[in-house]
Design a protein around this motif. Structure first.
Motif, PDB file in Angstrom:
ATOM      1  N   ALA A 124     -15.013  -6.118  33.163  1.00 40.43           N
ATOM      2  CA  ALA A 124     -13.578  -6.245  32.902  1.00 40.43           C
ATOM      3  C   ALA A 124     -13.305  -7.246  31.785  1.00 40.43           C
ATOM      4  N   ALA A 125     -13.999  -8.368  31.811  1.00 41.94           N
ATOM      5  CA  ALA A 125     -13.794  -9.392  30.782  1.00 41.94           C
ATOM      6  C   ALA A 125     -14.219  -8.897  29.405  1.00 41.94           C
ATOM      7  N   LYS A 126     -15.313  -8.152  29.351  1.00 46.06           N
ATOM      8  CA  LYS A 126     -15.831  -7.684  28.071  1.00 46.06           C
ATOM      9  C   LYS A 126     -14.947  -6.606  27.441  1.00 46.06           C
ATOM     10  N   THR A 127     -14.114  -5.959  28.233  1.00 46.12           N
ATOM     11  CA  THR A 127     -13.243  -4.909  27.703  1.00 46.12           C
ATOM     12  C   THR A 127     -11.778  -5.340  27.635  1.00 46.12           C
ATOM     13  N   SER A 128     -11.497  -6.613  27.875  1.00 45.27           N
ATOM     14  CA  SER A 128     -10.110  -7.075  27.869  1.00 45.27           C
ATOM     15  C   SER A 128      -9.766  -7.938  26.656  1.00 45.27           C
ATOM     16  N   ALA A 129     -10.776  -8.386  25.920  1.00 42.65           N
ATOM     17  CA  ALA A 129     -10.510  -9.195  24.723  1.00 42.65           C
ATOM     18  C   ALA A 129     -10.082  -8.296  23.571  1.00 42.65           C
ATOM     19  N   SER A 130      -9.488  -8.889  22.549  1.00 41.50           N
ATOM     20  CA  SER A 130      -9.030  -8.119  21.394  1.00 41.50           C
ATOM     21  C   SER A 130     -10.210  -7.641  20.544  1.00 41.50           C
ATOM     22  N   PHE A 131      -9.945  -6.640  19.723  1.00 44.15           N
ATOM     23  CA  PHE A 131     -10.957  -6.103  18.801  1.00 44.15           C
ATOM     24  C   PHE A 131     -11.522  -7.218  17.926  1.00 44.15           C
ATOM     25  N   GLY A 132     -10.645  -8.061  17.402  1.00 44.06           N
ATOM     26  CA  GLY A 132     -11.084  -9.124  16.505  1.00 44.06           C
ATOM     27  C   GLY A 132     -11.970 -10.142  17.186  1.00 44.06           C
ATOM     28  N   ILE A 133     -11.648 -10.510  18.417  1.00 44.59           N
ATOM     29  CA  ILE A 133     -12.461 -11.480  19.146  1.00 44.59           C
ATOM     30  C   ILE A 133     -13.843 -10.917  19.433  1.00 44.59           C
ATOM     31  N   ILE A 134     -13.901  -9.653  19.878  1.00 47.81           N
ATOM     32  CA  ILE A 134     -15.198  -9.038  20.152  1.00 47.81           C
ATOM     33  C   ILE A 134     -16.007  -8.920  18.860  1.00 47.81           C
ATOM     34  N   PHE A 135     -15.339  -8.583  17.767  1.00 48.44           N
ATOM     35  CA  PHE A 135     -16.030  -8.474  16.478  1.00 48.44           C
ATOM     36  C   PHE A 135     -16.654  -9.814  16.092  1.00 48.44           C
TER      37      PHE A 135
END
Length: 259
Positions: free
Chosen positions: A151-162
């Motif tokens: 859940a945490a890994k799919t809840s952050a924004s695109f930019g943060i994950i990038f």
């Protein structure tokens, strides 16, 4: 015998990149699937050890990251020593021969695409057959941890994950580069341990690791669909990993140490 110099390491990276990009298709697929399984093995161990002491780590979150980070690098150790094909490692290794015009852009993209898919197959197969069906993480402590992680890994924004993807593969490819500089098994294992420990402890995003963690979380009950998994994590993590490995390691170390 001392470790290789930076220029010698660059030469070794060029040779490794050419070998990986020209590997026969059957061997490339096999090595890619194995690499995904190896990373999943490290991921499983990081969950079992890192989340196995909830009464201690609940009030000491850094300890959980320490424990997970110490054991996760076994995956990269197996990849490096046994010659498997890891997408994130190839992001760096194929860049020097590409810049030397010993490889073309299309073969590099083809290699990255095949290896990415093979890694996904290996990680997914390991998650289902070796973890889910065997019940390794059926204990509520592990189930809760994996569902929360997905859940945490799919809840952050695109930019943060990038950005976290850049950090993860900067560390992973530095580990690969350091391992290339070593001449003995112990040197290579230590080279894999320290930078990968850093990325896990810091919470960066590695697309191949997430090809294991998120699907396993879904198998264990996380309310996440496939499209969300891909668009909210795997895709931005992949793009960040490419930038972190290709630019921050492959290209920069080529520029610093080329003849």
């Amino acid at each position: 015998m001392p470790v290789k110099t930076p220029s010698e390491t660059l030469s070794a990276a060029c040779s490794a990149g050419i070998a990986k990009c020209t590997r026969p298709a059957g061997r490339l697929w096999t090595g890619s699937i194995l690499a995904g399984a190896y990373i999943a093995l490290g991921g499983t161990l990081s969950v079992i050890i890192g989340f196995g002491f909830p009464e201690i780590t609940a009030s000491n979150p850094g300890l959980q990251r320490l424990l997970s980070g110490l054991v996760f690098p076994i995956g990269l150790m197996l990849v490096v020593v046994l010659g498997a094909d890891l997408f994130t490692g190839n992001n760096a290794l194929l860049i020097p021969p590409l810049l030397q015009r010993k490889l073309g852009f299309v073969p590099v993209l083809r290699n990255w695409s095949v290896v990415w898919l093979g890694n996904f197959i290996g990680a997914l197969a390991f998650a289902y057959f070796m973890v889910f069906l065997t019940g390794l993480c059926s204990n509520p402590v592990y189930t809760k941890a994996l569902v929360s992680m997905a859940a945490a890994k799919t809840s952050a924004s695109f930019g943060i994950i990038f950005l976290k993807g850049i950090g993860a593969n900067w560390c992973v490819c530095l580990a690969v580069w350091l391992a290339l500089s070593g001449r003995r098994l112990g040197e290579k294992l230590l080279a894999c341990e320290i930078p990968v420990f850093a990325f896990v402890a810091l919470g960066y995003e590695h697309c191949v690791a997430n090809m294991f963690f998120i699907p396993l979380g879904i198998m264990l009950g996380a309310d996440i669909d496939i499209a969300t998994m891909l668009t909210s994590n795997i895709l931005p993590a992949t793009l960040g990993n490419v930038a972190g490995g290709a630019l921050f390691v492959g290209a920069l170390h080529y520029y610093l140490n080329k003849d």
